[in-house]
Design a protein around this motif. Structure first.
Motif, short mmCIF file in Angstrom:
data_model
loop_
_atom_site.label_atom_id
_atom_site.label_comp_id
_atom_site.label_asym_id
_atom_site.label_seq_id
_atom_site.Cartn_x
_atom_site.Cartn_y
_atom_site.Cartn_z
N VAL A 1 -22.35 -94.23 80.98
CA VAL A 1 -22.82 -92.93 81.06
C VAL A 1 -22.66 -92.37 82.39
N PRO A 2 -21.78 -91.30 82.71
CA PRO A 2 -21.59 -90.77 84.02
C PRO A 2 -22.56 -89.65 84.14
N VAL A 3 -23.49 -89.57 85.16
CA VAL A 3 -24.25 -88.57 85.34
C VAL A 3 -23.96 -87.65 86.46
N SER A 4 -23.58 -86.29 86.51
CA SER A 4 -23.18 -85.46 87.51
C SER A 4 -24.15 -84.34 87.65
N THR A 5 -25.13 -84.56 88.85
CA THR A 5 -26.17 -83.51 88.99
C THR A 5 -25.65 -82.04 89.23
N PRO A 6 -24.54 -82.19 90.07
CA PRO A 6 -24.03 -80.54 89.99
C PRO A 6 -23.75 -79.99 88.59
#
Length: 232
Positions: A115-120
């Protein structure tokens, strides 16, 4: 559930605080002495060490870990931690923080990331969702399956307005899952009639993505936000 969080910055501490409040077993690991703010999250285990070091991960208890969260501010460190966790120790669930959107393409199963999580990207999606009437916006991509979650708000002139869900024929691989009406989520029952202003949530498989223009036409929506999704 046993969770190891690599990175004891504000993000890591917030995750640890939330999970520990739900009675999970949490270990926070960071290589910087100044990050050891034990009093800020006193109900978890703290370890001074480098999560890119197999010995430190072993000391943190990775052998019986259910989930590891690579949450440092360094994408390279998050990738190395993810790879070690998945490919060496076989951790069932690896979640990795992406700090620079340019690095998103690296955060996949080849590096052990589930699970990759990209805040932007999350922030971009929320902005687009707020102004998305008449647009079909991808809100999330489920990394393992390749399926994406799209949403749109129906205008009064959308072709499907006035039709029951059972009458809406979508391409194979596309499923209308939920209607949000007046802030209330509704199951996509076949006899539910669609109304202007409804928020529509659709799951679209990777194979069905070439049909997004057709789906958008049915919903009276233009396709946008193709590169503005969160990843799961």
């Amino acid at each position: 559930m046993k969770v190891i969080i690599a990175g004891a910055g504000s993000v890591g501490r917030s995750i640890a605080r939330e999970l520990s409040s739900k009675s999970h077993s949490i270990t926070l690991i960071d290589k910087e002495t100044q990050a050891m703010r034990v009093a800020s999250v006193p109900d978890v285990d703290w370890l001074l060490g480098d999560a890119c070091d197999p010995q430190a991960l072993a000391e943190a208890g990775i052998d019986d870990c259910d989930v590891i969260v690579a949450a440092t501010g360094d994408d390279k460190a998050n990738l190395v931690t993810s790879m070690l966790s998945k490919l060496v120790y076989g951790v069932p669930r690896v979640i990795a923080r992406i700090n620079n959107p340019r690095n998103e393409w690296l955060f996949d199963e080849n590096w052990g990331v589930d699970v990759p999580v990209s805040t932007p990207r999350i922030m971009t999606s929320l902005v687009e969702e707020a102004v998305s009437e008449g647009n079909l916006v991808r809100m999330a991509r489920f990394h393992r399956s390749g399926t994406s979650l799209y949403q749109t708000h129906l205008t009064d002139s959308a072709p499907v307005v006035g039709m029951s869900i059972g009458e809406v024929i979508l391409p194979p691989g596309a499923v209308l899952t939920t209607i949000v009406r007046d802030g209330n989520p509704l199951n996509a029952e076949r006899d539910l009639t669609l109304e202007g202003g409804d928020q529509i949530l659709l799951l679209v498989s990777e194979e069905a993505e070439p049909d997004l223009d057709l789906i958008g036409q049915l919903m009276g929506a233009d396709l946008t936000g193709e590169d503005s999704s969160t990843e799961d």
